[in-house]
Design a protein around this motif. Structure first.
Motif, PDB file in Angstrom:
ATOM      1  N   SER A   1      -1.531   3.333  -0.537  1.00 15.92           N
ATOM      2  CA  SER A   1      -1.376   1.360  -0.334  1.00 15.92           C
ATOM      3  C   SER A   1      -3.103   1.921   0.025  1.00 15.92           C
ATOM      4  CB  SER A   1      -0.302   1.937   1.209  1.00 15.92           C
ATOM      5  OG  SER A   1      -1.328   0.795   1.894  1.00 15.92           O
TER       6      SER A   1
ATOM      7  N   ASP B   1      -4.387   0.338   2.617  1.00 14.53           N
ATOM      8  CA  ASP B   1      -4.696   0.071   4.037  1.00 14.53           C
ATOM      9  C   ASP B   1      -3.845   1.237   4.942  1.00 14.53           C
ATOM     10  OD1 ASP B   1      -5.619  -2.265   4.441  1.00 14.53           O
ATOM     11  OD2 ASP B   1      -3.827  -2.885   2.573  1.00 14.53           O
TER      12      ASP B   1
ATOM     13  N   VAL C   1      -2.857   5.071  10.063  1.00 14.28           N
ATOM     14  CA  VAL C   1      -3.911   5.696   9.739  1.00 14.28           C
ATOM     15  C   VAL C   1      -4.704   5.810  10.047  1.00 14.28           C
ATOM     16  CG1 VAL C   1      -5.919   3.376   9.723  1.00 14.28           C
ATOM     17  CG2 VAL C   1      -2.985   2.197   9.522  1.00 14.28           C
TER      18      VAL C   1
ATOM     19  N   THR D   1     -12.159   3.877  13.070  1.00 16.95           N
ATOM     20  CA  THR D   1     -10.872   3.342  12.809  1.00 16.95           C
ATOM     21  C   THR D   1     -10.917   2.602  14.690  1.00 16.95           C
ATOM     22  OG1 THR D   1     -10.140   3.590  10.887  1.00 16.95           O
ATOM     23  CG2 THR D   1      -8.744   2.287  12.307  1.00 16.95           C
TER      24      THR D   1
ATOM     25  N   ARG E   1      -4.191  -4.359  11.674  1.00 21.42           N
ATOM     26  CA  ARG E   1      -4.427  -5.082  10.549  1.00 21.42           C
ATOM     27  C   ARG E   1      -3.964  -4.031   9.372  1.00 21.42           C
ATOM     28  NH1 ARG E   1      -8.539  -6.690  12.744  1.00 21.42           N
ATOM     29  NH2 ARG E   1     -10.740  -5.919  11.868  1.00 21.42           N
ATOM     30  N   ARG E   2      -4.574  -2.713   9.444  1.00 22.08           N
ATOM     31  CA  ARG E   2      -4.201  -1.891   8.080  1.00 22.08           C
ATOM     32  C   ARG E   2      -3.054  -1.758   8.130  1.00 22.08           C
ATOM     33  NH1 ARG E   2      -8.803   2.860   7.731  1.00 22.08           N
ATOM     34  NH2 ARG E   2      -6.800   3.178   6.248  1.00 22.08           N
TER      35      ARG E   2
ATOM     36  N   ASN F   1      -0.916  -4.912   6.383  1.00 18.45           N
ATOM     37  CA  ASN F   1      -1.533  -5.213   5.878  1.00 18.45           C
ATOM     38  C   ASN F   1      -0.226  -3.716   4.948  1.00 18.45           C
ATOM     39  OD1 ASN F   1      -2.926  -7.269   6.176  1.00 18.45           O
ATOM     40  ND2 ASN F   1      -4.766  -6.151   5.640  1.00 18.45           N
ATOM     41  N   GLY F   2      -0.537  -3.131   5.173  1.00 16.86           N
ATOM     42  CA  GLY F   2       0.222  -1.880   4.706  1.00 16.86           C
ATOM     43  C   GLY F   2       1.929  -2.132   4.209  1.00 16.86           C
TER      44      GLY F   2
ATOM     45  N   GLN G   1       2.574  -4.763   2.348  1.00 23.46           N
ATOM     46  CA  GLN G   1       2.386  -4.186   0.720  1.00 23.46           C
ATOM     47  C   GLN G   1       3.862  -3.090   0.627  1.00 23.46           C
ATOM     48  OE1 GLN G   1      -0.373  -1.716   1.150  1.00 23.46           O
ATOM     49  NE2 GLN G   1      -2.425  -3.917   1.049  1.00 23.46           N
TER      50      GLN G   1
END
Length: 131
Positions: A51, A53, A74, A79, A86-87, A90-91, A94
């Motif tokens: 990913s 993210d 992350v 960051t 959010r990452r 999103n990850g 995914q």
């Protein structure tokens, strides 16, 4: 303060900042219903996950109890907490798509709040909470 202690800072009930290095969220997978072949297939599929993210680490330390943990990471550098959340979201989406073939009967549970602290403390006995 112990200079060797790792730092643990809650961002919200799902995400923490671990040792000012990684934002971390943890999922637990119940693998009790999976045969050895299905576990191997799932592990390989998780290992192949990629990913942009987030990073994924697989913890099989409690396999004898029928549980695997997924560490969703992350990097902290450059960051902000909201971007990290959010990452991770999103990850996670995914990852769900990546596992769609294996999803039949696969139970993933998000660790929350104190559960994350307890999980991280297993590996870091000198863990210090930061406000």
């Amino acid at each position: 303060m112990n200079p060797l202690a790792k730092k643990f800072q809650e961002i919200d009930d799902k995400v923490v900042l671990f040792n000012e290095e990684y934002y971390l969220s943890v999922e637990k997978i119940d693998i009790t219903a999976l045969t050895l072949e299905k576990r191997e297939s799932l592990f390989n599929q998780l290992y192949d996950f990629d990913s942009p993210d987030m990073e994924l680490e697989i913890d099989v330390s409690e396999e004898d109890k029928g549980v695997w943990y997924l560490q969703l990471l992350v990097p902290h550098v450059l960051t902000l907490p909201e971007a990290a959340k959010r990452r991770i979201e999103n990850g996670t989406n995914q990852l769900t798509q990546h596992l769609s073939e294996q999803a039949d009967g696969l139970v993933r549970t998000q660790l929350l709040g104190e559960e994350i602290y307890t999980y991280v403390k297993r590996y870091n006995p000198d863990l210090e909470r930061i406000a």
